[in-house]
Design a protein around this motif. Sequence first.
Motif, PDB file in Angstrom:
ATOM      1  N   LEU A  54      17.715   8.429  -2.525  1.00 43.95           N
ATOM      2  CA  LEU A  54      16.909   7.208  -2.636  1.00 43.95           C
ATOM      3  C   LEU A  54      15.474   7.455  -3.087  1.00 43.95           C
ATOM      4  CD1 LEU A  54      18.095   5.405   0.626  1.00 43.95           C
ATOM      5  CD2 LEU A  54      18.932   5.055  -1.708  1.00 43.95           C
ATOM      6  N   GLN A  55      15.002   8.689  -2.997  1.00 43.70           N
ATOM      7  CA  GLN A  55      13.594   8.955  -3.274  1.00 43.70           C
ATOM      8  C   GLN A  55      13.198   8.691  -4.723  1.00 43.70           C
ATOM      9  OE1 GLN A  55      12.659  13.000  -2.300  1.00 43.70           O
ATOM     10  NE2 GLN A  55      14.263  13.830  -3.618  1.00 43.70           N
ATOM     11  N   ILE A  56      14.142   8.604  -5.617  1.00 38.74           N
ATOM     12  CA  ILE A  56      13.841   8.380  -7.030  1.00 38.74           C
ATOM     13  C   ILE A  56      13.489   6.914  -7.326  1.00 38.74           C
ATOM     14  CG2 ILE A  56      16.221   7.910  -7.751  1.00 38.74           C
ATOM     15  CD1 ILE A  56      15.565   9.656 -10.256  1.00 38.74           C
ATOM     16  N   ILE A  57      13.842   6.014  -6.425  1.00 37.91           N
ATOM     17  CA  ILE A  57      13.599   4.585  -6.657  1.00 37.91           C
ATOM     18  C   ILE A  57      12.098   4.300  -6.556  1.00 37.91           C
ATOM     19  CG2 ILE A  57      14.064   2.224  -5.885  1.00 37.91           C
ATOM     20  CD1 ILE A  57      16.630   3.347  -4.530  1.00 37.91           C
ATOM     21  N   PRO A  58      11.509   3.713  -7.604  1.00 39.59           N
ATOM     22  CA  PRO A  58      10.086   3.349  -7.523  1.00 39.59           C
ATOM     23  C   PRO A  58       9.860   2.296  -6.435  1.00 39.59           C
ATOM     24  CG  PRO A  58      10.849   3.311  -9.796  1.00 39.59           C
ATOM     25  CD  PRO A  58      12.065   3.445  -8.930  1.00 39.59           C
ATOM     26  N   VAL A  59       8.832   2.521  -5.626  1.00 37.06           N
ATOM     27  CA  VAL A  59       8.478   1.587  -4.555  1.00 37.06           C
ATOM     28  C   VAL A  59       7.056   1.107  -4.798  1.00 37.06           C
ATOM     29  CG1 VAL A  59       8.147   1.263  -2.080  1.00 37.06           C
ATOM     30  CG2 VAL A  59       9.999   2.744  -2.909  1.00 37.06           C
ATOM     31  N   ILE A  60       6.930  -0.209  -4.941  1.00 37.46           N
ATOM     32  CA  ILE A  60       5.635  -0.836  -5.140  1.00 37.46           C
ATOM     33  C   ILE A  60       5.306  -1.590  -3.854  1.00 37.46           C
ATOM     34  CG2 ILE A  60       4.324  -2.566  -6.398  1.00 37.46           C
ATOM     35  CD1 ILE A  60       6.821  -0.142  -7.902  1.00 37.46           C
ATOM     36  N   ILE A  61       4.228  -1.198  -3.211  1.00 34.14           N
ATOM     37  CA  ILE A  61       3.780  -1.903  -2.009  1.00 34.14           C
ATOM     38  C   ILE A  61       3.161  -3.223  -2.456  1.00 34.14           C
ATOM     39  CG2 ILE A  61       2.237  -1.840  -0.004  1.00 34.14           C
ATOM     40  CD1 ILE A  61       4.544   0.272   0.049  1.00 34.14           C
ATOM     41  N   LEU A  62       3.615  -4.321  -1.851  1.00 35.35           N
ATOM     42  CA  LEU A  62       3.075  -5.651  -2.123  1.00 35.35           C
ATOM     43  C   LEU A  62       2.734  -6.261  -0.773  1.00 35.35           C
ATOM     44  CD1 LEU A  62       2.468  -7.893  -4.193  1.00 35.35           C
ATOM     45  CD2 LEU A  62       4.790  -8.730  -3.800  1.00 35.35           C
ATOM     46  N   THR A  63       1.452  -6.262  -0.449  1.00 33.70           N
ATOM     47  CA  THR A  63       1.038  -6.617   0.911  1.00 33.70           C
ATOM     48  C   THR A  63      -0.278  -7.383   0.909  1.00 33.70           C
ATOM     49  OG1 THR A  63       0.643  -5.668   3.114  1.00 33.70           O
ATOM     50  CG2 THR A  63      -0.166  -4.412   1.226  1.00 33.70           C
ATOM     51  N   SER A  64      -0.544  -8.029   2.020  1.00 35.90           N
ATOM     52  CA  SER A  64      -1.830  -8.710   2.177  1.00 35.90           C
ATOM     53  C   SER A  64      -2.896  -7.753   2.713  1.00 35.90           C
ATOM     54  CB  SER A  64      -1.680  -9.909   3.112  1.00 35.90           C
ATOM     55  OG  SER A  64      -1.140  -9.487   4.347  1.00 35.90           O
ATOM     56  N   SER A  65      -2.481  -6.586   3.167  1.00 35.24           N
ATOM     57  CA  SER A  65      -3.432  -5.631   3.752  1.00 35.24           C
ATOM     58  C   SER A  65      -4.341  -5.029   2.688  1.00 35.24           C
ATOM     59  CB  SER A  65      -2.691  -4.496   4.468  1.00 35.24           C
ATOM     60  OG  SER A  65      -3.624  -3.519   4.893  1.00 35.24           O
ATOM     61  N   ARG A  66      -5.639  -5.125   2.949  1.00 27.55           N
ATOM     62  CA  ARG A  66      -6.640  -4.506   2.086  1.00 27.55           C
ATOM     63  C   ARG A  66      -7.242  -3.265   2.760  1.00 27.55           C
ATOM     64  NH1 ARG A  66      -7.722  -7.747  -2.103  1.00 27.55           N
ATOM     65  NH2 ARG A  66      -7.238  -9.957  -1.956  1.00 27.55           N
ATOM     66  N   ALA A  67      -6.672  -2.890   3.910  1.00 27.84           N
ATOM     67  CA  ALA A  67      -7.201  -1.765   4.682  1.00 27.84           C
ATOM     68  C   ALA A  67      -7.035  -0.456   3.910  1.00 27.84           C
ATOM     69  CB  ALA A  67      -6.494  -1.671   6.028  1.00 27.84           C
ATOM     70  N   GLU A  68      -8.123   0.281   3.766  1.00 27.00           N
ATOM     71  CA  GLU A  68      -8.098   1.549   3.036  1.00 27.00           C
ATOM     72  C   GLU A  68      -7.099   2.524   3.652  1.00 27.00           C
ATOM     73  OE1 GLU A  68      -8.992   4.098  -0.055  1.00 27.00           O
ATOM     74  OE2 GLU A  68      -9.471   1.979   0.174  1.00 27.00           O
ATOM     75  N   GLU A  69      -6.969   2.500   4.973  1.00 24.00           N
ATOM     76  CA  GLU A  69      -6.021   3.413   5.626  1.00 24.00           C
ATOM     77  C   GLU A  69      -4.573   3.109   5.215  1.00 24.00           C
ATOM     78  OE1 GLU A  69      -5.600   1.274   9.981  1.00 24.00           O
ATOM     79  OE2 GLU A  69      -7.465   2.291   9.437  1.00 24.00           O
ATOM     80  N   ASP A  70      -4.251   1.825   4.980  1.00 22.66           N
ATOM     81  CA  ASP A  70      -2.909   1.466   4.517  1.00 22.66           C
ATOM     82  C   ASP A  70      -2.678   1.938   3.082  1.00 22.66           C
ATOM     83  OD1 ASP A  70      -2.149   0.300   6.906  1.00 22.66           O
ATOM     84  OD2 ASP A  70      -2.675  -1.738   6.275  1.00 22.66           O
TER      85      ASP A  70
END
Length: 150
Positions: free
Chosen positions: A89-105
């Motif tokens: 599964l690691q080959i699948i591109p993952v795009i994070i789509l979130t409301s979090s603007r936290a730099e740590e995230d």
Amino acid sequence: MSERDGDSPDVLLVEDNPGDVRLIEEAFKEGNIATTLHVVADGIEAVDFLYQRGDHEDSPQPDVILLDLNLPRKNGQEVLEELRNDDDLQIIPVIILTSSRAEEDVVKSYNLYANAYLTKPVDPEKFIETIQRFKMFWLESVRLPVREDR
């Protein structure tokens, strides 16, 4: 679009907010790219979809994953970590789509090998524009790996 023998790409959307799902579906419909959008509402269901378990026995392996971070039962970073530790599964591109603007995230997501980090705009029109730009880049410009099941 990547070389797929005419098949439309499968996108797995992992999102628990029905309003955001509706906006994303609208943005996908407005575009001219043939895409199959699969939606699951939490991290456990996302993992079941990817491993084709339970109600998702016949689910296709997605070409791209749009992953929210703030999910019930298993958060997005836990899902991402599990994906990146699986050779299949690691080959699948993952795009994070979130409301979090936290730099740590942002940092943690990239440390877990997210392919991109998009912050959801509050304005619905800008939200739709963001999704359309995602589609243009990830589904028209980028060459995605051809899945073995095709």
